[in-house]
Design a protein around this motif. Structure first.
Motif, mmCIF file in Angstrom:
data_model
loop_
_atom_site.group_PDB
_atom_site.id
_atom_site.type_symbol
_atom_site.label_atom_id
_atom_site.label_comp_id
_atom_site.label_asym_id
_atom_site.label_seq_id
_atom_site.Cartn_x
_atom_site.Cartn_y
_atom_site.Cartn_z
ATOM 1 N N LYS A 133 0.912 -1.223 0.106
ATOM 2 C CA LYS A 133 -0.128 -0.041 -0.080
ATOM 3 C C LYS A 133 1.088 1.248 -0.069
ATOM 4 N N LEU A 134 0.315 2.276 -0.765
ATOM 5 C CA LEU A 134 1.164 3.672 -0.886
ATOM 6 C C LEU A 134 0.943 4.347 0.573
ATOM 7 N N THR A 135 2.132 5.071 0.605
ATOM 8 C CA THR A 135 2.021 6.202 1.891
ATOM 9 C C THR A 135 0.943 7.064 1.358
ATOM 10 N N VAL A 136 0.572 7.940 2.610
ATOM 11 C CA VAL A 136 -0.187 9.141 1.988
ATOM 12 C C VAL A 136 0.290 9.868 0.911
ATOM 13 N N ASP A 137 1.539 10.321 1.276
ATOM 14 C CA ASP A 137 2.205 11.097 0.205
ATOM 15 C C ASP A 137 2.451 10.520 -1.311
ATOM 16 N N GLU A 138 2.754 9.266 -1.411
ATOM 17 C CA GLU A 138 2.693 8.612 -2.563
ATOM 18 C C GLU A 138 1.248 8.365 -3.133
ATOM 19 N N ALA A 139 0.271 8.309 -2.441
ATOM 20 C CA ALA A 139 -0.819 8.313 -2.848
ATOM 21 C C ALA A 139 -1.427 9.740 -3.477
ATOM 22 N N VAL A 140 -1.202 10.739 -2.733
ATOM 23 C CA VAL A 140 -1.520 12.175 -3.289
ATOM 24 C C VAL A 140 -0.794 12.459 -4.482
ATOM 25 N N ASP A 141 0.691 11.925 -4.832
ATOM 26 C CA ASP A 141 1.474 12.122 -5.846
ATOM 27 C C ASP A 141 0.832 11.315 -7.058
ATOM 28 N N ARG A 142 0.235 9.944 -6.757
ATOM 29 C CA ARG A 142 -0.196 9.495 -7.936
ATOM 30 C C ARG A 142 -1.482 10.097 -8.171
ATOM 31 N N LEU A 143 -2.266 10.381 -7.436
ATOM 32 C CA LEU A 143 -3.721 10.868 -7.772
ATOM 33 C C LEU A 143 -3.363 12.443 -8.545
ATOM 34 N N LEU A 144 -2.500 13.044 -8.013
ATOM 35 C CA LEU A 144 -2.374 14.243 -8.998
ATOM 36 C C LEU A 144 -1.836 14.211 -10.200
ATOM 37 N N ARG A 145 -1.088 13.252 -10.363
ATOM 38 C CA ARG A 145 -0.552 12.841 -11.902
ATOM 39 C C ARG A 145 -1.428 12.268 -12.684
ATOM 40 N N ALA A 146 -2.468 11.436 -12.112
ATOM 41 C CA ALA A 146 -3.372 10.737 -12.825
ATOM 42 C C ALA A 146 -4.625 11.578 -13.087
ATOM 43 N N VAL A 147 -5.122 12.752 -12.223
ATOM 44 C CA VAL A 147 -6.316 13.387 -12.454
ATOM 45 C C VAL A 147 -5.996 14.695 -12.865
ATOM 46 N N ASP A 148 -5.048 15.523 -12.450
ATOM 47 C CA ASP A 148 -4.787 16.857 -12.608
ATOM 48 C C ASP A 148 -4.383 17.025 -13.941
ATOM 49 N N GLN A 165 -13.574 7.822 -13.292
ATOM 50 C CA GLN A 165 -14.331 7.136 -14.202
ATOM 51 C C GLN A 165 -13.338 6.260 -15.184
ATOM 52 N N GLN A 166 -12.102 7.016 -15.324
ATOM 53 C CA GLN A 166 -10.858 6.366 -16.245
ATOM 54 C C GLN A 166 -10.270 5.393 -15.540
ATOM 55 N N ASP A 167 -9.960 5.587 -14.268
ATOM 56 C CA ASP A 167 -9.061 4.667 -13.785
ATOM 57 C C ASP A 167 -9.381 4.013 -12.531
ATOM 58 N N PRO A 168 -9.460 2.722 -12.434
ATOM 59 C CA PRO A 168 -10.225 2.073 -11.257
ATOM 60 C C PRO A 168 -9.412 2.256 -10.091
ATOM 61 N N TRP A 169 -7.988 2.300 -9.797
ATOM 62 C CA TRP A 169 -7.291 2.702 -8.784
ATOM 63 C C TRP A 169 -7.613 4.292 -8.429
ATOM 64 N N VAL A 170 -7.814 5.052 -9.334
ATOM 65 C CA VAL A 170 -7.909 6.580 -8.951
ATOM 66 C C VAL A 170 -9.515 6.463 -8.337
ATOM 67 N N LEU A 171 -10.627 5.756 -9.078
ATOM 68 C CA LEU A 171 -11.818 5.570 -8.547
ATOM 69 C C LEU A 171 -11.901 5.084 -6.971
ATOM 70 N N ASN A 172 -11.040 4.131 -6.876
ATOM 71 C CA ASN A 172 -11.102 3.534 -5.291
ATOM 72 C C ASN A 172 -10.594 4.526 -4.461
ATOM 73 N N MET A 173 -9.577 5.276 -4.833
ATOM 74 C CA MET A 173 -9.077 6.227 -3.918
ATOM 75 C C MET A 173 -9.843 7.512 -3.594
ATOM 76 N N LEU A 174 -10.443 8.124 -4.808
ATOM 77 C CA LEU A 174 -11.108 9.432 -4.737
ATOM 78 C C LEU A 174 -12.766 9.059 -4.246
ATOM 79 N N GLN A 175 -13.134 7.820 -4.521
ATOM 80 C CA GLN A 175 -14.540 7.581 -4.031
ATOM 81 C C GLN A 175 -14.648 7.601 -2.414
#
Length: 194
Positions: A133-148, A165-175
């Motif tokens: 599992k990613l650390t909080v900072d790693e999750a934030v970085d990955r989310l920003l790269r994928a969504v911003d 809607q486009q990335d299942p990992w992002v969906l799991n994190m953001l929802q």
């Protein structure tokens, strides 16, 4: 009619649960308005701790008219959305939970705060099934790269929804694990035990 309908979703709110919530709502909030401290008490959440920040974000998202209170209709509407709503409205609601300063954007600090709260709540409620599992900072970085998509350091609602809607990992994190319903019920059960 409502009691004979077949359940569409296993997370549907049971009529008895709503009746119980209404009784407790009226008992604890005879004015018909629920304030933040009462919201936390209603769900058995301490004023500080890992669930407190999450509860505050949920309270703000439940408060549809922005008057810093929740009436029973706002409460039921939010629970209905959390338990039975379609994906896009749920994501819009989740965005409101993330957008702590209500400026229409989610920035790195807001992402970090809510993901940190979610990680703490998950840690206290179930085993971590993913050893990597990613650390909080790693999750934030990955989310920003994928969504911003415009790389401005902020996520607007459209980026938030499109990314989820486009990335299942992002969906799991953001929802918010789309288990806000489970969190609500679990906190409600804990509160009822006292």
């Amino acid at each position: 009619m409502g009691q004979t309908q077949q359940r569409e979703n296993s997370k549907d709110v049971d009529v008895l649960i709503i009746q119980d919530m209404y009784k407790k709502f009226v008992l604890e909030c005879p004015s018909g308005l629920l304030f933040l401290h009462e919201f936390k008490r209603f769900f058995g959440v301490a004023s500080t701790g890992e669930a407190s920040d999450y509860a505050e974000s949920m309270f703000r998202a439940f408060d549809r008219n922005g008057d810093n209170t929740i009436d029973f209709l706002e409460f039921v509407a939010a629970l209905n959305l959390v338990f039975r709503g379609e994906l896009e409205p749920k994501l819009r609601w989740s965005f409101k939970v993330y957008d702590r300063d209500c400026n229409g954007y989610v920035d790195r600090d807001e992402l970090k705060a809510i993901i940190n709260s979610i990680y703490k709540i998950k840690k206290g409620t179930k085993k971590d099934e993913d050893d990597s599992k990613l650390t909080v900072d790693e999750a934030v970085d990955r989310l920003l790269r994928a969504v911003d998509t415009d790389n401005d350091g902020h996520i607007n609602m459209e980026e938030f929804i499109r990314g989820a809607q486009q990335d299942p990992w992002v969906l799991n994190m953001l929802q918010l694990d789309m288990n806000s319903a489970g969190w609500v019920l679990e906190q409600r059960r804990k509160s009822a035990q006292f």
